[in-house]
Design an enzyme around this catalytic site. Structure first.
Site, short mmCIF file in Angstrom:
data_model
loop_
_atom_site.label_atom_id
_atom_site.label_comp_id
_atom_site.label_asym_id
_atom_site.label_seq_id
_atom_site.Cartn_x
_atom_site.Cartn_y
_atom_site.Cartn_z
N CYS A 218 2.83 0.00 7.46
CA CYS A 218 3.67 -0.59 6.42
C CYS A 218 4.80 0.39 6.13
CB CYS A 218 2.84 -0.87 5.18
SG CYS A 218 1.39 -1.88 5.55
N CYS B 123 -9.60 6.27 -7.10
CA CYS B 123 -9.00 5.63 -5.94
C CYS B 123 -9.55 6.36 -4.71
CB CYS B 123 -7.49 5.82 -6.10
SG CYS B 123 -6.53 5.15 -4.79
N GLU C 116 -8.00 12.27 0.75
CA GLU C 116 -7.62 12.42 -0.64
C GLU C 116 -8.26 11.32 -1.49
OE1 GLU C 116 -3.36 14.69 -0.51
OE2 GLU C 116 -3.32 12.57 -0.05
N CYS D 184 4.89 2.87 3.04
CA CYS D 184 3.68 3.63 2.71
C CYS D 184 3.62 4.95 3.46
CB CYS D 184 2.45 2.77 3.04
SG CYS D 184 0.89 3.64 2.81
N CYS E 214 0.24 5.57 -5.83
CA CYS E 214 0.01 4.63 -4.72
C CYS E 214 0.93 4.91 -3.56
CB CYS E 214 0.35 3.22 -5.15
SG CYS E 214 -0.75 2.55 -6.31
N CYS F 194 -4.13 5.68 8.95
CA CYS F 194 -4.19 4.21 8.96
C CYS F 194 -3.57 3.72 10.26
CB CYS F 194 -3.41 3.66 7.76
SG CYS F 194 -3.62 1.89 7.51
N1 SAH Z 1 -4.63 -0.27 3.03
C1 SAH Z 1 -4.94 -0.91 1.83
C2 SAH Z 1 -5.30 0.04 0.70
C3 SAH Z 1 -4.49 1.29 0.54
S1 SAH Z 1 -2.83 1.14 -0.02
C4 SAH Z 1 -3.81 -1.82 1.41
O1 SAH Z 1 -2.76 -1.75 2.01
O2 SAH Z 1 -4.03 -2.62 0.50
C5 SAH Z 1 -2.94 0.92 -1.79
C6 SAH Z 1 -1.77 0.17 -2.40
O3 SAH Z 1 -0.60 1.01 -2.52
C7 SAH Z 1 -1.34 -1.02 -1.57
O4 SAH Z 1 -1.06 -2.12 -2.36
C8 SAH Z 1 -0.08 -0.49 -0.93
O5 SAH Z 1 0.71 -1.51 -0.47
C9 SAH Z 1 0.53 0.30 -2.05
N2 SAH Z 1 1.57 1.22 -1.63
C10 SAH Z 1 1.72 1.78 -0.41
N3 SAH Z 1 2.81 2.59 -0.41
C11 SAH Z 1 3.35 2.54 -1.64
C12 SAH Z 1 4.45 3.20 -2.26
N4 SAH Z 1 5.18 4.07 -1.60
N5 SAH Z 1 4.72 2.92 -3.55
C13 SAH Z 1 3.92 2.08 -4.24
N6 SAH Z 1 2.87 1.44 -3.72
C14 SAH Z 1 2.56 1.67 -2.43
FE1 SF4 Z 2 -2.24 1.31 5.70
FE2 SF4 Z 2 -0.53 2.01 3.78
FE3 SF4 Z 2 -0.31 -0.38 4.92
FE4 SF4 Z 2 -2.37 0.12 3.28
S1 SF4 Z 2 -0.22 0.06 2.70
S2 SF4 Z 2 -2.45 -0.88 5.29
S3 SF4 Z 2 -2.73 2.30 3.77
S4 SF4 Z 2 -0.03 1.59 5.95
#
Ligand code: SAH
Ligand code: SF4
Length: 380
Positions: free
Chosen positions: A134, A123, A109, A137, A359, A130
């Site tokens: 986290c 984006c 995506e 996420c 995000c 991944c």
């Molecule tokens: N893996 C990389 C880039 C992708 S995530 C990283 O973690 O930085 C892009 C951003 O979205 C990151 O800052 C992540 O922490 C944030 N993010 C992930 N899940 C989210 C959510 N449910 N609501 C808001 N931001 C989120």
């Molecule tokens: Fe992976 Fe989501 Fe964590 Fe970014 S925020 S490192 S995409 S699990």
């Protein structure tokens, strides 16, 4: 007896090589293998590079500075196709989400977030799924399928430019001005391909994005941070989300491997760091988890001495997520504290929530399908 490949159904002609998404050097290599005279390779590669990345052409007939006969030969061996857009959704706020099929079973995506003031950003994804998990996420709940190639990363930009009708790249008044690696995946676990994609995306004769208009967002892959900065000259964003090790490890398991002291040391060593090139610290606002005034003070102390800006992200919920977003008053109070300490702390307006494009909400359709298949299997 000679076989006639035009009539024998068992013999397939050799697959054409896809040039769109390749670097200049790769295009030159392909032309050499094809048999272009060595003296002409550089010039021809340059011509094709400009047609593909400045003009966005997808067929050989447009390449008017290449003789017809040669174009016909080239078109027999090479193609300039785009990957298929499997689904394109447009949010009520204008955000566009593309689900792109790079190869069978490999779907990613990308999200175009139109300008509110001056900058419109795409984006992009760096991996399918991944490896990190986290807790907040959506992508993190999808296993890693594979890294994307440099071509597959560059093609996400080209697909968006097709849709936005932004060719040639050299024309002014662009809607798509910035690129952020905040889609699916951890770009610094795929640094080589990301760096190579930036060489394509930033080439001034092609897509021509300035390196300061590219942001790499990382969850904190410490050993890659400085070298990625040297190699790409891009801006850096750190997904911080907590300013003490205990909480950060709880919501971002990578913190166990690379704790905050190491992460902040890598940030301080980021090449070119200055007030004009600040690091963005992303901080997702999770109700009752990391959003108290005490957490704000911790954050301020952690950032001391680093040219930084804090991006507060209201948590975007997804099906099955275990957190809630902090209240608007809490987020504002948090932002005020950070601001008072001298850091810009914009609150990111959630965009495209209605189409799960905000995000952390991305997760490819292929994976959703597998999930539903699993459910069907269970029900049987
Ligand atoms: N893996 C990389 C880039 C992708 S995530 C990283 O973690 O930085 C892009 C951003 O979205 C990151 O800052 C992540 O922490 C944030 N993010 C992930 N899940 C989210 C959510 N449910 N609501 C808001 N931001 C989120
Ligand atoms: Fe992976 Fe989501 Fe964590 Fe970014 S925020 S490192 S995409 S699990």
């Amino acid at each position: 007896m000679e076989l006639d490949i035009t009539t024998n159904p068992n013999i397939k002609p050799p697959a054409k090589i896809q040039l769109a998404g390749l670097t200049r050097a790769e295009i030159a290599g392909a032309l050499t293998d094809f048999g272009i005279e060595p003296k002409q390779v550089r010039m021809r590669a340059g011509q094709i590079f400009r047609w593909v990345y400045n003009y966005g052409v997808t067929d050989w007939s447009s390449m008017t500075n290449i003789a017809k006969g040669l174009r016909a030969e080239l078109s027999g061996a090479f193609e300039l196709n785009r990957p298929e857009i499997v689904e394109r959704q447009i949010s009520v706020d204008g955000t566009r989400k593309y689900l792109i099929r790079m190869a069978p079973g490999i779907e990613v995506e990308s999200v175009f977030i139109p300008a509110v003031s001056k900058t419109g950003a795409l984006c992009v994804s760096s991996q399918v799924g991944c490896t990190l998990t986290c807790k907040f996420c959506h992508t993190g709940s999808q296993r890693l399928v594979r890294n994307l190639s440099a071509a597959e990363i560059a093609l996400q930009v080209m697909v968006a430019k097709d849709d936005l009708e932004e060719w040639p790249s050299s024309e002014g008044g662009r809607k798509l001005t910035n690129i952020v690696f905040m889609g699916m995946g951890e770009p610094l676990y795929n640094t080589d391909n990301v760096a190579q994609a930036l060489d394509i995306i930033c080439d001034p004769e092609g897509l021509s994005f300035g390196r300061r208009r590219i942001t790499l967002s990382t969850s904190g892959v410490v050993p890659e941070i400085v070298s990625a900065g040297e190699r790409t000259k891009a801006m850096l964003a750190i997904s911080l989300h907590a300013a003490n090790d205990q909480l950060r490890t709880q919501i971002m398991p990578i913190n166990k491997k690379y704790p905050l002291a190491e992460l902040m040391a890598a940030c301080r060593a980021y090449p070119g760091l200055s007030n004009a090139k600040r690091i963005t610290f992303e901080y997702v606002m999770l109700k009752g988890v990391n959003d108290s005034p005490r957490h704000a003070v911790e954050l301020i102390n952690l950032l001391k001495g680093i040219p930084a800006k804090v991006n507060l992200i209201p948590f975007n919920p997804w099906p099955g997520s275990e957190y809630e977003c902090s209240s608007w008053e809490t987020i504002e109070r948090f932002a005020d504290k950070i601001n008072a300490a001298g850091y810009a702390s914009p609150i990111r307006t959630p965009r495209g929530r209605d189409i799960l494009a905000a995000c952390g909400q991305l997760k490819s359709e292929s994976e959703k399908m597998r999930a539903s298949e699993r459910r069907t299997l269970k029900e049987k």
